[in-house]
Design a protein around this motif. Structure first.
Motif, PDB file in Angstrom:
ATOM      1  N   MET A 297       0.831  -1.210   0.000  1.00 57.48           N
ATOM      2  CA  MET A 297       0.000   0.000   0.000  1.00 57.48           C
ATOM      3  C   MET A 297       0.867   1.262   0.000  1.00 57.48           C
ATOM      4  SD  MET A 297      -3.115  -0.689  -0.441  1.00 57.48           S
ATOM      5  CE  MET A 297      -3.651   1.012  -0.289  1.00 57.48           C
ATOM      6  N   GLU A 298       2.030   1.206   0.682  1.00 62.04           N
ATOM      7  CA  GLU A 298       2.956   2.353   0.641  1.00 62.04           C
ATOM      8  C   GLU A 298       3.361   2.640  -0.799  1.00 62.04           C
ATOM      9  OE1 GLU A 298       4.230   4.451   2.998  1.00 62.04           O
ATOM     10  OE2 GLU A 298       2.609   3.533   4.181  1.00 62.04           O
ATOM     11  N   ARG A 299       3.678   1.565  -1.530  1.00 57.94           N
ATOM     12  CA  ARG A 299       4.075   1.730  -2.940  1.00 57.94           C
ATOM     13  C   ARG A 299       2.922   2.302  -3.750  1.00 57.94           C
ATOM     14  NH1 ARG A 299       7.104  -3.965  -4.515  1.00 57.94           N
ATOM     15  NH2 ARG A 299       8.708  -3.906  -2.921  1.00 57.94           N
ATOM     16  N   ILE A 300       1.711   1.768  -3.503  1.00 55.44           N
ATOM     17  CA  ILE A 300       0.538   2.196  -4.278  1.00 55.44           C
ATOM     18  C   ILE A 300       0.245   3.673  -4.019  1.00 55.44           C
ATOM     19  CG2 ILE A 300      -1.974   1.901  -4.459  1.00 55.44           C
ATOM     20  CD1 ILE A 300      -1.420  -1.153  -3.910  1.00 55.44           C
ATOM     21  N   ARG A 301       0.422   4.102  -2.749  1.00 55.17           N
ATOM     22  CA  ARG A 301       0.130   5.493  -2.391  1.00 55.17           C
ATOM     23  C   ARG A 301       1.056   6.470  -3.109  1.00 55.17           C
ATOM     24  NH1 ARG A 301      -0.341   3.535   3.058  1.00 55.17           N
ATOM     25  NH2 ARG A 301      -2.536   3.014   3.360  1.00 55.17           N
ATOM     26  N   SER A 302       2.253   6.009  -3.481  1.00 57.42           N
ATOM     27  CA  SER A 302       3.192   6.917  -4.143  1.00 57.42           C
ATOM     28  C   SER A 302       2.907   7.027  -5.646  1.00 57.42           C
ATOM     29  CB  SER A 302       4.630   6.443  -3.905  1.00 57.42           C
ATOM     30  OG  SER A 302       4.826   5.214  -4.581  1.00 57.42           O
ATOM     31  N   ARG A 303       1.894   6.311  -6.142  1.00 67.84           N
ATOM     32  CA  ARG A 303       1.559   6.387  -7.566  1.00 67.84           C
ATOM     33  C   ARG A 303       0.362   7.312  -7.777  1.00 67.84           C
ATOM     34  NH1 ARG A 303       0.230   0.120  -8.482  1.00 67.84           N
ATOM     35  NH2 ARG A 303       2.274  -0.808  -8.223  1.00 67.84           N
ATOM     36  N   PRO A 304       0.224   7.845  -9.003  1.00 63.79           N
ATOM     37  CA  PRO A 304      -0.982   8.643  -9.267  1.00 63.79           C
ATOM     38  C   PRO A 304      -2.195   7.712  -9.441  1.00 63.79           C
ATOM     39  CG  PRO A 304       0.406   8.504 -11.236  1.00 63.79           C
ATOM     40  CD  PRO A 304       1.122   7.749 -10.149  1.00 63.79           C
ATOM     41  N   GLY A 305      -3.369   8.155  -9.005  1.00 62.00           N
ATOM     42  CA  GLY A 305      -4.617   7.388  -9.197  1.00 62.00           C
ATOM     43  C   GLY A 305      -4.687   6.192  -8.279  1.00 62.00           C
TER      44      GLY A 305
ATOM     45  N   ASP B   8      -6.840   2.310  -8.027  1.00 60.61           N
ATOM     46  CA  ASP B   8      -7.806   1.371  -8.593  1.00 60.61           C
ATOM     47  C   ASP B   8      -8.716   0.829  -7.506  1.00 60.61           C
ATOM     48  OD1 ASP B   8      -7.061   1.628 -11.182  1.00 60.61           O
ATOM     49  OD2 ASP B   8      -6.274  -0.406 -11.425  1.00 60.61           O
ATOM     50  N   ARG B   9      -9.778   0.228  -7.965  1.00 64.00           N
ATOM     51  CA  ARG B   9     -10.839  -0.276  -7.099  1.00 64.00           C
ATOM     52  C   ARG B   9     -10.369  -1.216  -5.991  1.00 64.00           C
ATOM     53  NH1 ARG B   9     -15.883  -3.466  -9.736  1.00 64.00           N
ATOM     54  NH2 ARG B   9     -16.311  -4.739  -7.914  1.00 64.00           N
ATOM     55  N   TYR B  10      -9.373  -2.050  -6.289  1.00 65.08           N
ATOM     56  CA  TYR B  10      -8.974  -3.054  -5.296  1.00 65.08           C
ATOM     57  C   TYR B  10      -7.837  -2.589  -4.390  1.00 65.08           C
ATOM     58  CZ  TYR B  10     -11.696  -6.294  -8.155  1.00 65.08           C
ATOM     59  OH  TYR B  10     -12.698  -6.919  -8.829  1.00 65.08           O
ATOM     60  N   GLU B  11      -7.356  -1.365  -4.610  1.00 65.03           N
ATOM     61  CA  GLU B  11      -6.150  -0.926  -3.909  1.00 65.03           C
ATOM     62  C   GLU B  11      -6.464  -0.318  -2.538  1.00 65.03           C
ATOM     63  OE1 GLU B  11      -3.524  -0.482  -7.997  1.00 65.03           O
ATOM     64  OE2 GLU B  11      -4.255   1.343  -7.039  1.00 65.03           O
ATOM     65  N   ARG B  12      -6.927  -1.181  -1.622  1.00 65.06           N
ATOM     66  CA  ARG B  12      -7.221  -0.780  -0.249  1.00 65.06           C
ATOM     67  C   ARG B  12      -6.580  -1.819   0.662  1.00 65.06           C
ATOM     68  NH1 ARG B  12     -12.473  -2.116  -1.855  1.00 65.06           N
ATOM     69  NH2 ARG B  12     -12.440  -3.391   0.052  1.00 65.06           N
ATOM     70  N   LEU B  13      -6.069  -1.359   1.806  1.00 62.85           N
ATOM     71  CA  LEU B  13      -5.325  -2.275   2.672  1.00 62.85           C
ATOM     72  C   LEU B  13      -6.165  -3.479   3.115  1.00 62.85           C
ATOM     73  CD1 LEU B  13      -2.766  -3.043   4.152  1.00 62.85           C
ATOM     74  CD2 LEU B  13      -3.477  -1.573   6.052  1.00 62.85           C
ATOM     75  N   ASP B  14      -7.400  -3.241   3.547  1.00 65.03           N
ATOM     76  CA  ASP B  14      -8.212  -4.371   4.045  1.00 65.03           C
ATOM     77  C   ASP B  14      -8.393  -5.423   2.947  1.00 65.03           C
ATOM     78  OD1 ASP B  14      -9.775  -2.563   2.598  1.00 65.03           O
ATOM     79  OD2 ASP B  14     -11.614  -3.033   3.691  1.00 65.03           O
TER      80      ASP B  14
END
Ligand code: TMP
Length: 210
Positions: free
Chosen positions: A143-151, A153-159
């Motif tokens: 999630m840290e990596r995902i947060r550093s990207r723009p935008g 997606d639907r499934y990109e939540r920690l839970d």
């Protein structure tokens, strides 16, 4: 399970680095030039008409029922596999095909979204890959990596990603039992090191040693 020889897939949660590794492979293939076998890099959802529709849903631009999405992923896969120039044709003529995601993504993600039965029913007829590289990463780090990207997606939540990792770990042994060779990649390591490991794993395939 029927296995497609000369077919390898990269699987893992969002942010685990599979797409980055396809990029490394692309560079390696370019450096390798015309050497045999030809290595074809591909991905799901594809860039075809169904895959493009799926990407719009993932970005939240179109709302569709989870069951409709499960069917779209399977329809996209059918094209990916069997259309002209697809996975089956290429691997059958002696190319090595490497895909960023395949059946297991549907069993994991759509299994969480709409229950296990529908994704199994839609995907059970697809043949398995010869090799599956599972990119294993702590969901919090992903999630840290995902947060550093723009935008996002639907499934990109920690839970959700915590459950995704659990489902992968639960389903991988079943895949192994049905004849798919599974290699776990520690995806927390530096991307260059992972690239070397991916390359050595691909190097063990019979097609790379002919
Ligand atoms: P990507 O981030 O690897 O491009 O994949 C896009 C998203 O699509 C990712 O969150 C995983 C999801 N996905 C499914 O839910 N089911 C599938 O069958 C595939 C191939 C991907």
């Amino acid at each position: 399970m029927l296995i497609i020889q000369n077919f390898a897939v990269l699987e893992g949660g969002d942010g685990s680095g599979t797409t980055t590794q396809i990029g490394f492979l692309r560079e390696r293939c370019a450096a390798r030039g015309q050497k045999s076998p030809h290595i074809h890099l591909t991905f799901e959802p594809t860039g075809g008409p169904v895959g493009t529709m799926i990407r719009a849903v993932l970005r939240g631009e179109t709302g569709l029922l989870p069951e409709t999405c499960a069917r779209l992923f399977a329809a996209d896969r059918n094209e990916h596999l069997y259309a002209k120039g697809g996975v089956a044709e290429r691997s059958g003529r002696g190319e090595l095909v490497v895909s960023d995601r395949y059946v297991l993504s549907s069993l994991v993600y759509q299994g969480l979204d709409c229950g296990e039965d529908l994704p199994w029913a839609l995907n059970r007829a697809f043949p398995g890959p010869e090799l599956l590289l599972f990119f294993d990463l702590d969901p919090a780090e992903a999630m840290e990596r995902i947060r550093s990207r723009p935008g996002r997606d639907r499934y990109e939540r920690l839970d959700f990603q915590i459950r995704v990792r659990e489902r992968y770990l639960a389903l991988l042994p079943e895949f192994e039992r049905s004849g798919v060779r599974v290699v776990r990649i520690d995806a927390a390591r530096p991307p260059g090191e992972i690239a070397d490991e991916v390359w050595s794993a691909l190097g063990t395939l019979p097609i790379m040693n002919q």
